[in-house]
Scaffold this active site. Structure first.
Site: not given
Length: 294
Positions: A106, A108, A110, A124, A135
């Site tokens: 994944e 991401d 966010e 991210t 993160e």
């Protein structure tokens, strides 16, 4: 609009030319009704008659989301997004790629809702072989609720580059040869969702959603999918060709200009980096933290 922001946008327009040199692999139509399906709560998803703009709604009844009809292995995805305005504490807007496997990959974006007057946080994350805990967080240097801005992912065999208005904000390098997991085999679909994350999203869950401020709405438009559609055989997407421009040598790392902007973001806007969180990892940081980003 500040002078520095105008300059950033100008440079961003120049940078985009270094990433997108071939249009032979562009497979998107620009019509959400053709390229994406509603994945969650159709009553909370609104699409304009021409299919060019789509909005997601969150209220006490439900959040909402959509997903691409195809899956992809490598390429570049661009999406223009306008975030939830006003008091959006506790809301999370996610724009991401996901393989939906038990040990999923994944990539991401966010966007974590904020109390009015506070800067928006962009988080991210990268999942590889089912593992995340990667993160990073930055404050955006503009108000992302006033206008649409472009959020992009360049994903190839060498690196994952997260971009905001074509400015690189994060890199995740392929160090699989050194034992670091990297998304390189599983095709992923493109997804977006707006949901209640008030248990953690704003000040660690201290600021909850104020439903009297809702409904909460985020909008999407002008997307571009310049990527390799999955046909069951990864070799077609991993090959270097005029179509798979992202696999060419020039995209194995950032240019000198991109590196300067990347450093600018990290110096002035980064607020959390998992690679600096010794307490969380008990002084045993993930292996990639000691390896080069370029």
């Amino acid at each position: 609009m500040s002078t520095i922001f105008k300059f950033v946008v100008f440079i961003g327009l120049l940078i985009t030319n270094t990433f997108q040199v071939s249009f032979s692999s562009v497979i998107s139509t620009g019509d959400f009704n053709k390229d994406f399906s509603v994945a969650w709560s159709p009553s909370h998803v609104y699409t304009t008659a021409d299919g060019r703009t789509r909005s997601l709604k969150l209220d006490q009844e439900s959040g909402s989301g959509f997903a691409s009809n195809q899956m992809f292995l490598f390429g570049q995805i661009d999406m223009q997004i306008k975030l939830v305005p006003g008091h959006s504490a506790g809301t999370v807007l996610a724009f991401y790629l996901s393989s939906d496997q038990p040990k999923r990959d994944e990539i991401d974006f966010e966007f974590l809702g904020n109390v009015s007057g506070q800067p928006y946080i962009l988080q991210t994350n990268v999942y590889a072989d089912g593992n995340d805990d990667r993160e990073e967080r930055i404050y955006l240097w503009f108000d992302p609720t006033k206008n649409f801005h472009t959020y992009s992912v360049l994903w190839n065999l060498h690196q994952i580059v997260f971009m905001v208005d074509w400015i690189p904000i994060r890199l995740y390098r392929n160090h699989a040869d050194k034992g670091v997991a990297y998304p390189r085999w599983q095709p992923m679909s493109i997804k977006a969702s707006l949901w209640n994350g008030d248990s953690w999203a704003t000040r660690g869950g201290k600021d909850k959603i104020d439903w009297s401020k809702g409904p909460f709405i985020a909008s999407f438009r002008n997307y571009k999918i310049d990527a390799c559609p999955w046909n069951g055989n990864p070799r077609f997407c991993r090959a270097e060709s005029s179509t798979n421009w992202w696999n060419k040598e020039r995209y194995t790392t950032l240019t000198s200009t991109q590196r300067r902007w990347f450093k600018w973001v990290r110096l002035h806007h980064m607020i959390y980096d998992y690679c600096q969180d010794n307490k969380r990892f008990q002084n045993n940081l993930p292996k990639e933290c000691s390896l080069p980003k370029y």
